[in-house]
Design an enzyme around this catalytic site. Structure first.
Site, PDB file in Angstrom:
ATOM      1  N   PHE A 121       0.858  -1.189   0.000  1.00  0.00           N
ATOM      2  CA  PHE A 121       0.000   0.000   0.000  1.00  0.00           C
ATOM      3  C   PHE A 121       0.889   1.231   0.000  1.00  0.00           C
ATOM      4  CE2 PHE A 121      -4.557   1.014   1.253  1.00  0.00           C
ATOM      5  CZ  PHE A 121      -5.124   0.010   0.491  1.00  0.00           C
ATOM      6  N   HIS A 380     -11.829  11.984   1.507  1.00  0.00           N
ATOM      7  CA  HIS A 380     -11.797  10.621   2.005  1.00  0.00           C
ATOM      8  C   HIS A 380     -11.651  10.495   3.515  1.00  0.00           C
ATOM      9  CE1 HIS A 380     -11.154   6.353   1.716  1.00  0.00           C
ATOM     10  NE2 HIS A 380      -9.954   6.423   2.253  1.00  0.00           N
ATOM     11  N   ARG A 415      -2.490  10.664   6.228  1.00  0.00           N
ATOM     12  CA  ARG A 415      -2.576   9.273   6.707  1.00  0.00           C
ATOM     13  C   ARG A 415      -2.118   8.310   5.631  1.00  0.00           C
ATOM     14  NH1 ARG A 415      -6.564   4.983   6.359  1.00  0.00           N
ATOM     15  NH2 ARG A 415      -7.802   6.310   4.990  1.00  0.00           N
TER      16      ARG A 415
HETATM   17  C1  LIG Z   1     -14.560   3.358   0.897  1.00  0.00           C
HETATM   18  C2  LIG Z   1     -13.551   3.428   1.982  1.00  0.00           C
HETATM   19  C3  LIG Z   1     -12.550   2.476   2.077  1.00  0.00           C
HETATM   20  C4  LIG Z   1     -11.614   2.517   3.097  1.00  0.00           C
HETATM   21  N1  LIG Z   1     -10.653   1.552   3.170  1.00  0.00           N
HETATM   22  C5  LIG Z   1      -9.776   1.583   4.194  1.00  0.00           C
HETATM   23  C6  LIG Z   1      -8.794   0.565   4.307  1.00  0.00           C
HETATM   24  O1  LIG Z   1      -8.716  -0.352   3.503  1.00  0.00           O
HETATM   25  N2  LIG Z   1      -7.920   0.627   5.336  1.00  0.00           N
HETATM   26  C7  LIG Z   1      -7.958   1.621   6.265  1.00  0.00           C
HETATM   27  O2  LIG Z   1      -7.143   1.609   7.187  1.00  0.00           O
HETATM   28  N3  LIG Z   1      -8.909   2.597   6.182  1.00  0.00           N
HETATM   29  C8  LIG Z   1      -9.800   2.593   5.185  1.00  0.00           C
HETATM   30  N4  LIG Z   1     -10.751   3.574   5.104  1.00  0.00           N
HETATM   31  C9  LIG Z   1     -10.899   4.524   6.217  1.00  0.00           C
HETATM   32  C10 LIG Z   1     -11.612   3.820   7.373  1.00  0.00           C
HETATM   33  O3  LIG Z   1     -12.607   2.964   6.875  1.00  0.00           O
HETATM   34  C11 LIG Z   1     -12.260   4.793   8.355  1.00  0.00           C
HETATM   35  O4  LIG Z   1     -11.351   5.789   8.699  1.00  0.00           O
HETATM   36  C12 LIG Z   1     -12.685   4.053   9.607  1.00  0.00           C
HETATM   37  O5  LIG Z   1     -13.496   2.958   9.288  1.00  0.00           O
HETATM   38  C13 LIG Z   1     -13.376   4.943  10.610  1.00  0.00           C
HETATM   39  O6  LIG Z   1     -13.802   4.125  11.671  1.00  0.00           O
HETATM   40  P1  LIG Z   1     -14.407   4.734  12.991  1.00  0.00           P
HETATM   41  O7  LIG Z   1     -14.641   3.613  13.928  1.00  0.00           O
HETATM   42  O8  LIG Z   1     -13.581   5.876  13.444  1.00  0.00           O
HETATM   43  O9  LIG Z   1     -15.793   5.349  12.504  1.00  0.00           O
HETATM   44  P2  LIG Z   1     -17.039   4.661  11.736  1.00  0.00           P
HETATM   45  O10 LIG Z   1     -16.806   3.302  11.304  1.00  0.00           O
HETATM   46  O11 LIG Z   1     -17.515   5.625  10.742  1.00  0.00           O
HETATM   47  O12 LIG Z   1     -18.129   4.654  12.840  1.00  0.00           O
HETATM   48  C14 LIG Z   1     -18.734   5.853  13.265  1.00  0.00           C
HETATM   49  C15 LIG Z   1     -19.912   5.474  14.098  1.00  0.00           C
HETATM   50  O13 LIG Z   1     -20.369   6.614  14.796  1.00  0.00           O
HETATM   51  C16 LIG Z   1     -21.778   6.702  14.656  1.00  0.00           C
HETATM   52  N5  LIG Z   1     -22.153   8.092  14.853  1.00  0.00           N
HETATM   53  C17 LIG Z   1     -21.689   9.177  14.191  1.00  0.00           C
HETATM   54  N6  LIG Z   1     -22.249  10.270  14.704  1.00  0.00           N
HETATM   55  C18 LIG Z   1     -23.077   9.872  15.700  1.00  0.00           C
HETATM   56  C19 LIG Z   1     -23.963  10.539  16.594  1.00  0.00           C
HETATM   57  N7  LIG Z   1     -24.125  11.862  16.581  1.00  0.00           N
HETATM   58  N8  LIG Z   1     -24.689   9.800  17.464  1.00  0.00           N
HETATM   59  C20 LIG Z   1     -24.576   8.444  17.496  1.00  0.00           C
HETATM   60  N9  LIG Z   1     -23.752   7.768  16.668  1.00  0.00           N
HETATM   61  C21 LIG Z   1     -23.018   8.485  15.797  1.00  0.00           C
HETATM   62  C22 LIG Z   1     -22.043   6.146  13.288  1.00  0.00           C
HETATM   63  O14 LIG Z   1     -23.391   5.794  13.118  1.00  0.00           O
HETATM   64  C23 LIG Z   1     -21.100   4.946  13.306  1.00  0.00           C
HETATM   65  O15 LIG Z   1     -21.683   3.889  14.025  1.00  0.00           O
HETATM   66  C24 LIG Z   1     -11.676   3.562   4.059  1.00  0.00           C
HETATM   67  C25 LIG Z   1     -12.672   4.533   3.961  1.00  0.00           C
HETATM   68  C26 LIG Z   1     -13.594   4.482   2.935  1.00  0.00           C
HETATM   69  C27 LIG Z   1     -14.616   5.545   2.806  1.00  0.00           C
END
Ligand SMILES: Cc1cc2nc3c(=O)[nH]c(=O)nc-3n(C[C@H](O)[C@H](O)[C@H](O)COP(=O)(O)OP(=O)(O)OC[C@H]3O[C@@H](n4cnc5c(N)ncnc54)[C@H](O)[C@@H]3O)c2cc1C
Length: 604
Positions: A121, A380, A415
């Site tokens: 990557f 992103h 990142r």
């Molecule tokens: C298409 C795509 C592919 C990706 N591929 C990769 C990869 O291969 N490798 C990598 O390292 N990263 C990748 N990323 C980045 C990575 O997926 C994200 O940065 C990561 O999943 C974020 O996880 P998180 O747990 O911080 O938040 P999330 O998984 O977004 O979870 C956020 C949670 O908070 C909840 N929430 C938000 N606001 C509120 C509120 N006000 N009240 C209650 N609940 C709320 C949402 O409903 C959700 O449940 C990718 C991103 C995208 C868009």
């Protein structure tokens, strides 16, 4: 105070993505009564969309890899703006977190000798991303969820937190509503972990899910916590550009990791034209050497398509601006060419990149095993977020923690792909552990009824103004358009100032937004309630973008195109000033310890 249901927890986790679920599992394992609130259904959080994999220096494919190389790669990628303690912990702990996930049931792709397979990557010196085809996020969420529901954690699905509740300086819970019925609810907790993800919905072209309206960042900001590095918004180089209905949808970096190359309309592989000095010694001199790297030749260096995302996105931008782009305003990403190199390329591509194959086949009627894709940059990821302590993940507000994309520090100015999923595991675990510890040491704080009443009144105002008032969707749309145009991939001060003027006008329009109908699944109402988050974060991104008068990592300033030695010393911290407006301050970048300095030196 009206008679709203009150849910009592030691630890409340807001968000059920990778970070939230991992935090909840750890909090519960530490004996804390734990509740999770999520805007979507369990299993649907944005993490499910992650494709390419999670970075961890396990050395399964190249045994030269170890935490020191991963740490140095992360710091170099982040242009040394990173919280170096977080980068150190992340590099050291990621392998154990990935193996733990495997022990809980995640089924990774395998090497021939049965180890977890790791792929190349951008910005990672060795193959480092543990993956499940290009559906890694799905496997991660499935595994954490299966594990979590057996830990006695309580879940509140389709519920949105609107405000954090405080007792003096301390965070003691949250107030929100369930999206299905529109009823208010109170969460009384000794500690709160924010794990709400990113801010991509402030932009028009984005790979991010509907959930990414900056809720956690703005909840924390209003509660008195500081934000850090908000000028650094990552534009992924490869989003779909055609057809218009799917513009911005991500094309995983895994395509380039498997040998995909970038070409302009003249068929030229333009990435060889511009290789940054600090990556020159690690980058292939010829396409032939790049291909050997993809095939695992340890003596070869990576192709320039696997340079960091900020750089690749800018090179694409340059080609398009120079009139060498593809018909729909992007450039070409070609994986089909590998048929010149391997006989079973069609099966190989379908096996390694099944989602990409289906995505293009179904959405663009294009077979990626035969034809190049048209791609361009898409909003992103946000490197900035809630400022936290690197070890505990606690913010500057006692009892308020943050992890995952909504927290800042690990990634600095840019990142590396794959470092988010491992971030969620490493710092999700730490946030859960320290939130549970904090909860054990504290008595329950008091809920202030006045705070609840004020939040409920504010939330219902759009109904009082009614459907004839300002349309919340129109405000959201205009904001997204302005951020895309004026605070995007290439920035100048005059345009960002213009964006601030627009945001100020949109704020007064948002204060007049109204909706009709009732409170059950009312998307107009949900959008009206999102507006403050989107507008506040947009203002903060623009202010930080203006303040940093240099180009570094994800922030490219056309009026300050060079990196500045002076600016290398500072992160930007933003908090709510006494006048209620964002206060932007320069704070010194965390200094490296002697050991970490030595690691960076030895990896140069
Ligand atoms: C298409 C795509 C592919 C990706 N591929 C990769 C990869 O291969 N490798 C990598 O390292 N990263 C990748 N990323 C980045 C990575 O997926 C994200 O940065 C990561 O999943 C974020 O996880 P998180 O747990 O911080 O938040 P999330 O998984 O977004 O979870 C956020 C949670 O908070 C909840 N929430 C938000 N606001 C509120 C509120 N006000 N009240 C209650 N609940 C709320 C949402 O409903 C959700 O449940 C990718 C991103 C995208 C868009």
């Amino acid at each position: 105070m009206a008679d709203y249901p009150i849910h009592e927890y030691d630890v409340l986790v807001v968000g059920a993505g990778g970070a939230g679920l991992r935090a909840a599992i750890e909090s519960s394992a530490n004996g804390a009564k734990t509740g999770v609130v999520t805007k979507s259904l369990l299993g649907k959080a944005h993490t499910v969309m992650a494709e390419g994999g999670m970075a961890a220096a396990m050395g399964n494919v190249d045994d030269r890899d170890n935490w020191r190389v991963h740490f140095a790669d992360t710091m170099r990628g982040g242009q040394y703006m990173n919280n170096c303690r977080m980068a150190e912990l992340h590099a050291q702990e990621a392998p154990a977190r990935v193996k733990e996930l495997e022990a809980w049931g995640a089924i990774f792709d395998r090497t021939k000798d049965g180890k977890i397979l790791q792929r190349n990557f951008g910005g990672h010196r060795y193959p480092r991303l543990a993956h499940v085809g290009d559906r890694t996020g799905l496997e991660m969420i499935r595994t954490l969820q299966d594990h979590g529901i057996h830990q006695g954690i309580e879940f509140h699905m389709e519920a949105t937190i609107l405000t954090l509740l405080k007792d003096g300086e301390r965070c003691v819970g949250a107030f929100g509503y369930d999206r299905e019925r529109g009823r208010f609810m109170i969460f009384h907790a000794k500690a709160v972990v924010l794990a709400t993800g990113g801010i991509g919905r402030a932009y028009q072209i984005t790979s991010n899910s509907w959930e990414y309206t900056a809720d956690g960042q703005v909840l924390a900001y209003h509660a008195g916590a500081a934000l850090l590095d908000m000028e650094f918004v990552q534009f992924h180089p490869t989003g779909m550009v055609w057809p218009p209905s799917v513009k911005g949808l991500l094309v995983t970096e895994g395509v380039r990791g498997e040998g995909g190359v970038l070409k302009n309309k003249e068929g030229k592989r333009f990435m060889f034209d511009d290789i940054p000095e600090n990556y020159r010694s690690q980058t292939a001199d010829t396409p032939e050497e790049g291909w050997r790297y993809v095939m695992g030749d340890k003596n070869a260096r990576r192709p320039p398509e696997l340079l960091t995302r900020d750089h690749v996105a800018r090179c694409i931008n340059r080609e398009v601006k120079a009139g060498r782009g593809s018909p729909h305003g992007g450039v070409f990403l070609d994986i089909a060419w590998i048929k010149e190199k391997i006989p079973n390329s069609v099966e190989h591509i379908k096996k390694k990149l099944p989602s990409m194959y289906h995505q293009f086949k179904q959405l663009a009627d294009l077979d990626i095993t035969q034809e190049p894709m048209e791609i361009g940059p898409t909003t992103h990821y946000v490197m900035g977020g809630v400022q936290v302590d690197g070890d505990t993940q606690m913010s500057s507000v006692p009892g308020l923690f943050a992890a995952g994309e909504c927290a800042a520090g690990l990634h600095g100015a840019n990142r590396l792909g794959g470092n988010s999923l491992s971030d969620l595991l490493v710092f999700g675990k730490r946030a859960g552990e320290y939130a549970a510890k904090f909860a054990k040491q504290q008595g329950a704080g008091k809920i202030d009824h006045a705070q609840v009443d004020a939040a409920a009144k504010l939330a219902l105002e759009p109904f009082e103004r009614g459907p004839a008032a300002e349309n919340p969707f129109a405000v959201q749309h205009e904001l997204q358009e302005s951020m895309q145009k004026l605070v995007g991939i290439v920035r100048v001060e005059s345009e960002m100032q213009q964006a601030l003027d627009i945001i100020a006008k949109l704020k007064s329009r948002a204060a007049k937004a109204g909706v009709g109908g009732h409170r059950e699944y009312n998307t107009g109402w949900h959008t009206a309630l999102d507006l403050d988050n989107l507008l506040t974060i947009s203002e903060i991104v623009a202010l930080a973008g203006i303040e940093r008068q240099e180009s570094r990592g994800a922030q490219f300033r056309d009026d300050y195109p060079e990196k500045s030695a002076e600016w290398a010393k500072y992160n930007l911290r933003i908090s709510k000033g006494a006048d209620g407006k964002p206060k932007v301050e320069r704070v010194p970048v965390m200094p490296l310890t002697d050991e970490l300095k030595q690691v960076i030196e030895e990896q140069k």
